[in-house]
Design an enzyme around this catalytic site. Structure first.
Site, PDB file in Angstrom:
ATOM      1  N   LYS A   1       0.804  -1.223   0.000  1.00  0.00           N
ATOM      2  CA  LYS A   1       0.000   0.000   0.000  1.00  0.00           C
ATOM      3  C   LYS A   1       0.841   1.278   0.000  1.00  0.00           C
ATOM      4  O   LYS A   1       0.383   2.337  -0.447  1.00  0.00           O
ATOM      5  CB  LYS A   1      -0.925   0.007   1.220  1.00  0.00           C
ATOM      6  CG  LYS A   1      -2.093  -0.959   1.135  1.00  0.00           C
ATOM      7  CD  LYS A   1      -3.154  -0.457   0.178  1.00  0.00           C
ATOM      8  CE  LYS A   1      -4.433  -1.264   0.283  1.00  0.00           C
ATOM      9  NZ  LYS A   1      -5.491  -0.744  -0.603  1.00  0.00           N
TER      10      LYS A   1
ATOM     11  N   SER B   1       0.913  -9.857  -0.600  1.00  0.00           N
ATOM     12  CA  SER B   1       0.634  -8.420  -0.530  1.00  0.00           C
ATOM     13  C   SER B   1       0.876  -7.787   0.827  1.00  0.00           C
ATOM     14  O   SER B   1       1.027  -6.568   0.912  1.00  0.00           O
ATOM     15  CB  SER B   1      -0.814  -8.159  -0.949  1.00  0.00           C
ATOM     16  OG  SER B   1      -1.709  -8.878  -0.124  1.00  0.00           O
TER      17      SER B   1
END
Length: 578
Positions: A122, A375
């Site tokens: 992110k 992720s």
């Protein structure tokens, strides 16, 4: 009738894969192409493309999609290549997973975004957006709503750029994540019990403060920042054939798809979602963005009810496929990643590996070079117990059964000698509930589906009736942790699973709404380290409608129990069928 056949003349910039992408605009909207002619005028970077297309229901929609496509490759590739994310992020390694590759019969690589400074990808998108702010916008600061990874990405990016950051987080957010955000110098406000509540509060605070809202996924610059992962993959893996990407709001897969498909349209982009949060799959099937009524919270990093408008447009045109995986499959994937890296990722971070495993079981895997985006790794330590329990089931190495035995002395010993002998027992629970038959809850270690079939054949051969509970959610989450049986004194008992926010006072608030509705005859709660808790609860009431009206007024999700395990162990047990 409206015309459904069109002859179109397009002028498109020469780029690898532009013909494929153009034809997919039509194919993914149910159109048929009968003729394509392409000319390449000398000395220009443009191609002239003549297309005859049929079954066009909305030419305006087609035109808008083509306008986005024209020159899209040069623009998006440039955005990604010039992204300054490496001021704050790192180029993460893409590591071969030898054991997993051998098991699946293909080449598997792990893209280690869990190694970023905030343990999540992110940071890339957040920084790419924030570095583009004007001096006036920087002076006013930024604001974001998030329960974890995006919050930390925005906070660190703000620290790097010297900006003031306000992060709105749900009150259910674990303290470890709140402290991580504050450690980067951001101010934290707690609001609501979930992300939607926090986002609404952030929208109000955006108006009050004049700060710039940093969207977690539906922003072109955020998407381009995430696309730098695609650039790295193309450089790291020249023979890449498939990329498996976890999907929440769609920012990650949209960014990767934009860049990769511009340069290597032959590479398959496959989205992976939890079965109870399949917003991409549902939206692609519907041909438009859909709003899921509920989303599962186990993989909280992708618990999003609706794709972004921008991300959906990109995914519809560039994503090749999507698939879903169960909680048990996710837990097994976390173990696979741990065995390959000795690192523990969060559930959302294991989605791609779970997807590769499922894909390889259903498709010829030889020759595939697949990258899985790991992720993130922001997970509370308390969730590990739940994950470890479900890993065996998810990998097919544990089977759960309810088995009927005669209620006579020595029956348990005979069962162990005739059926269980040679197998390791993972769970064995029993309580006297009647004088004719006994129902035992049994967990068995097996090596796979074939070994499980051998065990059930032994039970049949020994005349034991059983019910396979390996896929029964109530059995896995509640029954296996309970010892008891039917309540002979219970009258008009209704069983429900109720979900409420995992915060101080939430259970008391829930009980205050229903305390005078019905007598509680059963209650089982077990913490899983998440932001919500689930309770198996029994009520004595003949009026189910009134009960559900009161449950709805308590603002908690609930559902009636439909479980073979509950029928066998908590209610009047039916006969079991092998």
């Amino acid at each position: 009738m409206p015309n459904t056949t069109y002859n179109l003349l397009l002028e498109v910039r020469d780029a690898p894969g532009v013909l494929v992408r153009t034809t997919q605009v039509f194919a993914r909207r149910g159109c048929n192409i009968s003729r394509i002619h392409v000319e390449h005028p000398a000395g220009t970077p443009w191609s002239h493309m003549t297309i005859t297309v049929h079954n066009v229901t909305d030419i305006g929609q087609i035109t808008r999609a083509l306008e986005k496509l024209i020159d899209v490759y040069s623009v998006t590739v440039k955005q990604t290549l010039l992204s300054p994310v490496y001021d704050v992020a790192i180029e993460t390694p893409c590591e071969p997973a030898a054991k997993l590759s051998a098991k699946l019969g293909c080449h598997v690589y792990l893209k280690r975004e869990d190694l970023q400074p905030v343990h999540s990808f992110k940071l890339r998108g957040a920084y790419n957006k924030m570095v583009s702010l004007t001096p006036a916008e920087r002076h006013r600061g930024v604001i974001a709503a998030s329960a974890g990874n995006h919050a930390q990405g925005v906070a660190l990016a703000a620290q790097k750029l010297g900006l003031s950051a306000l992060i709105v987080m749900p009150r259910t957010t674990p303290e470890i994540k709140i402290e991580a955000v504050r450690s980067y110098g951001a101010k934290v406000e707690l609001a609501g019990d979930n992300y939607s509540d926090a986002a609404e509060h952030a929208a109000r605070r955006t108006k009050d403060t004049g700060r710039t809202y940093i969207h977690p996924f539906d922003d072109p610059l955020v998407i381009a920042g995430q696309g730098t992962i695609g650039r790295e993959l193309l450089e790291q893996l020249p023979h890449l054939t498939h990329i498996f990407v976890p999907v929440g709001g769609g920012g990650l897969i949209a960014g990767i798809a934009q860049h990769v498909k511009a340069l290597r349209p032959d590479i398959q982009i496959i989205g992976v979602e939890p079965a109870d949060s399949n917003v991409l799959q549902a939206s692609l099937a519907a041909g438009e963005r859909v709003m899921l009524p509920h989303v599962g919270i186990f993989a909280d990093g992708v618990a999003v009810k609706q794709l972004g408008a921008t991300t959906f447009d990109i995914c519809r045109d560039l994503v090749d496929n999507s698939l879903t995986v169960t909680t048990d499959e996710l837990c097994a994937a976390i173990k696979d990643i741990f065995e390959a890296t000795r690192s523990i990722v969060e559930p959302a971070g294991a989605l791609a590996v779970a997807g590769i495993t499922k894909y390889a079981a259903a498709h010829p895997a030889a020759g595939i070079h697949a990258a899985a985006i790991c992720s993130g790794a922001n997970m509370t330590f308390e969730r590990l117990q739940f994950i470890a329990e479900r890993t065996l089931l998810g990998s097919g190495r544990e089977a759960l059964f309810a088995v009927t035995l005669p209620e006579t002395p020595g029956a348990l010993q005979r069962f162990c000698q005739t059926a269980v002998k040679g197998y390791n027992i993972t769970q064995f629970a029993y309580r006297l509930a009647g004088r004719a038959q006994a129902h035992v809850f049994v967990g068995i270690n097996v090596s796979g589906a074939t070994d499980k079939a051998k065990f059930t054949a032994k039970m049949v051969q020994s005349n034991y009736q059983y019910t396979d509970l390996s896929l029964d959610g109530t059995a896995k989450e509640h029954i296996r942790h309970m010892v008891g049986g039917p309540a002979p004194e219970a009258r008009d008992e209704q069983l429900y699973q109720v979900t409420f926010p995992e915060r101080p006072g939430a259970l008391s608030e829930f009980l205050s709404h229903i305390h005078d509705t019905a007598n509680i005859s059963l209650f089982h709660y077990r913490g899983m380290g998440g932001d919500t808790g689930r309770v198996l609860i029994g009520f004595e009431t003949p009026d189910r409608h009134e009960l559900e009206t009161r449950l709805a007024a308590a603002h908690c999700d609930f559902k009636p129990i439909n479980s073979a395990a509950a029928d066998i162990f908590l209610e009047a047990a039916p006969s079991l069928v092998a």
